[in-house]
Design a protein around this motif. Structure first.
Motif, PDB file in Angstrom:
ATOM      1  N   PRO A 291       0.931  -1.190   0.043  1.00 23.04           N
ATOM      2  CA  PRO A 291      -0.066   0.118  -0.070  1.00 23.04           C
ATOM      3  C   PRO A 291       1.060   1.246   0.084  1.00 23.04           C
ATOM      4  CG  PRO A 291      -0.944  -1.586   1.484  1.00 23.04           C
ATOM      5  CD  PRO A 291       0.332  -2.152   1.106  1.00 23.04           C
ATOM      6  N   ASP A 292       2.064   1.299   0.778  1.00 26.33           N
ATOM      7  CA  ASP A 292       2.859   2.503   0.736  1.00 26.33           C
ATOM      8  C   ASP A 292       3.490   3.013  -0.428  1.00 26.33           C
ATOM      9  OD1 ASP A 292       2.308   2.629   3.413  1.00 26.33           O
ATOM     10  OD2 ASP A 292       4.221   1.821   4.362  1.00 26.33           O
ATOM     11  N   ARG A 293       3.917   1.828  -1.303  1.00 22.93           N
ATOM     12  CA  ARG A 293       4.608   2.253  -2.593  1.00 22.93           C
ATOM     13  C   ARG A 293       3.485   2.591  -3.481  1.00 22.93           C
ATOM     14  NH1 ARG A 293       8.204  -3.229  -2.878  1.00 22.93           N
ATOM     15  NH2 ARG A 293       9.542  -2.730  -0.942  1.00 22.93           N
ATOM     16  N   ASN A 294       2.434   1.750  -3.610  1.00 18.26           N
ATOM     17  CA  ASN A 294       1.175   2.175  -4.503  1.00 18.26           C
ATOM     18  C   ASN A 294       0.870   3.541  -4.239  1.00 18.26           C
ATOM     19  OD1 ASN A 294       1.697  -0.460  -4.948  1.00 18.26           O
ATOM     20  ND2 ASN A 294      -0.551  -1.309  -4.722  1.00 18.26           N
ATOM     21  N   LEU A 295       0.842   4.001  -2.992  1.00 19.20           N
ATOM     22  CA  LEU A 295       0.288   5.371  -2.760  1.00 19.20           C
ATOM     23  C   LEU A 295       1.118   6.262  -3.395  1.00 19.20           C
ATOM     24  CD1 LEU A 295      -1.683   7.100  -1.408  1.00 19.20           C
ATOM     25  CD2 LEU A 295      -0.445   6.832   0.740  1.00 19.20           C
ATOM     26  N   ARG A 296       2.608   6.064  -3.567  1.00 21.13           N
ATOM     27  CA  ARG A 296       3.479   7.143  -4.058  1.00 21.13           C
ATOM     28  C   ARG A 296       3.093   7.334  -5.520  1.00 21.13           C
ATOM     29  NH1 ARG A 296       9.402   4.389  -2.152  1.00 21.13           N
ATOM     30  NH2 ARG A 296       8.948   4.684   0.151  1.00 21.13           N
ATOM     31  N   VAL A 297       2.458   6.068  -6.357  1.00 27.96           N
ATOM     32  CA  VAL A 297       2.263   6.147  -7.815  1.00 27.96           C
ATOM     33  C   VAL A 297       0.916   6.965  -7.717  1.00 27.96           C
ATOM     34  CG1 VAL A 297       1.920   5.257  -9.768  1.00 27.96           C
ATOM     35  CG2 VAL A 297       3.469   4.379  -8.324  1.00 27.96           C
ATOM     36  N   GLU A 298      -0.176   6.444  -6.878  1.00 28.22           N
ATOM     37  CA  GLU A 298      -1.333   7.027  -6.950  1.00 28.22           C
ATOM     38  C   GLU A 298      -1.243   8.779  -6.472  1.00 28.22           C
ATOM     39  OE1 GLU A 298      -5.624   6.643  -4.709  1.00 28.22           O
ATOM     40  OE2 GLU A 298      -4.012   5.311  -4.495  1.00 28.22           O
ATOM     41  N   GLN A 299      -0.438   9.120  -5.693  1.00 28.49           N
ATOM     42  CA  GLN A 299      -0.477  10.452  -5.399  1.00 28.49           C
ATOM     43  C   GLN A 299       0.229  11.232  -6.608  1.00 28.49           C
ATOM     44  OE1 GLN A 299       2.074  10.486  -1.982  1.00 28.49           O
ATOM     45  NE2 GLN A 299       0.169  10.589  -0.513  1.00 28.49           N
ATOM     46  N   ALA A 300       1.028  10.831  -7.402  1.00 26.41           N
ATOM     47  CA  ALA A 300       1.347  11.620  -8.609  1.00 26.41           C
ATOM     48  C   ALA A 300       0.699  11.442  -9.731  1.00 26.41           C
ATOM     49  CB  ALA A 300       2.874  10.940  -8.962  1.00 26.41           C
ATOM     50  N   LEU A 301      -0.235  10.397  -9.796  1.00 24.46           N
ATOM     51  CA  LEU A 301      -1.236  10.338 -10.825  1.00 24.46           C
ATOM     52  C   LEU A 301      -2.293  11.415 -10.593  1.00 24.46           C
ATOM     53  CD1 LEU A 301      -1.444   6.481 -11.571  1.00 24.46           C
ATOM     54  CD2 LEU A 301      -0.701   8.245 -13.311  1.00 24.46           C
ATOM     55  N   LYS A 302      -2.739  11.341  -9.427  1.00 27.51           N
ATOM     56  CA  LYS A 302      -3.787  12.116  -8.842  1.00 27.51           C
ATOM     57  C   LYS A 302      -3.590  13.723  -9.097  1.00 27.51           C
ATOM     58  CE  LYS A 302      -7.537  11.420  -7.546  1.00 27.51           C
ATOM     59  NZ  LYS A 302      -8.616  11.229  -8.244  1.00 27.51           N
TER      60      LYS A 302
END
Length: 285
Positions: free
Chosen positions: A71-82
């Motif tokens: 979840p922590d790593r995925n959140l890094r990508v999700e934040q950049a995409l958003k």
């Protein structure tokens, strides 16, 4: 319109699609959130992705990436995409799920990655329901190019190769003990270094010694991974990656030993992912 990303450590393959076809195809730098933070990921998206989309805003972004395993790593990508697409939904998941969906579509099966490294999972037609862990090139990666390279180099250094093979290998790569140890222990990407020797093994695959190594490589993968999945002989076992594709003859031999039916063998997930998501879009129309 949706945006699909298939991201490895060296490149990311982006496709903007709808139910009728692909409308944009963009290549950007690879991203691995295991090693870089959200701000760095955003900078790559802003510089390399955004200029190509000409203000097109996807309703949903499906991002499948190397290193997206927590979840922590995925959140890094999700934040950049958003930050790039504030009005889009972002779904970030592991590249293993990309392989499963590309190989199996909406049907159950076993999905295997055999490239530089290896991984596998049991897939129910929508999600991964079991995964024998990939332990990396040091203590795992059976079936992979790195594992093949390790077998070959070990045999070479221990003087177990026939002289003709040893001479050919030494001359091809200008091998010394020092160059090998530097490549494995001092390189930033030791598994990539080891996997470079898979090309030599493919060229020499009819040699009995090399064939035995290739067979053993796949045999260990089946024994330690494929055979651990419930009902593995009852569903197709599918493969993605250059090692599976280029050594498919031997892969079929080993599968027969274990009573396994091989379904699909492909080199890249992109086309299968497009087909999977287009089918979903058509069903939701």
């Amino acid at each position: 319109m949706i945006l699909i990303a298939d991201s490895g450590s060296t490149k990311t393959d982006w496709r903007m699609i709808d139910a009728t076809g692909v409308h944009e195809h963009i290549l950007t730098a690879g991203i691995n959130p295991q090693y870089i933070e959200s701000a760095q990921i955003y900078n790559i998206f802003e510089a390399e992705l955004l200029p190509h989309l000409k203000e097109k805003n996807p309703s949903t972004i499906y991002y499948y990436g190397a290193g997206c395993s927590s979840p922590d790593r995925n959140l890094r990508v999700e934040q950049a995409l958003k930050k790039i697409f504030p009005n889009s939904e972002a779904v970030v998941d592991h590249d293993l799920l990309a392989a499963a969906r590309a190989l199996c579509g909406q049907k159950p099966g076993v999905a295997c990655i055999l490239g530089t490294g290896s991984n596998s999972c049991l897939y129910d037609g929508e999600n991964i329901i079991d995964n024998v862990p990939s332990l990396g090139f040091l203590i795992g990666d059976e079936g992979s190019g790195a594992y093949l390279g390790k077998m070959l180099i070990r045999a070479y250094m221990y003087r177990e190769l026939p002289e003709e093979l040893a001479t050919s290998l030494r001359n091809r790569y200008n091998l010394t003990k020092e160059s090998i140890l530097d490549g494995v222990y001092l390189s930033d990407m030791p598994s990539t270094y080891l996997a470079t020797f898979a090309k030599f093994m493919h060229e020499k695959r009819k040699d009995p010694v090399i064939h035995a190594m290739i067979y053993q490589n796949f045999d260990e993968f089946f024994e330690r991974h494929v055979c651990k999945y419930k009902g593995y002989t009852e569903v197709p076992v599918n493969f993605i990656g250059s090692v599976a594709y280029h050594f498919s003859d031997t892969l079929h031999q080993v599968a027969k030993k274990y009573g396994v039916h091989i379904g699909t063998i492909i080199t890249s997930p992109s086309e299968g992912l497009i087909a999977y998501h287009q089918e979903l879009l058509s069903q939701n129309v």
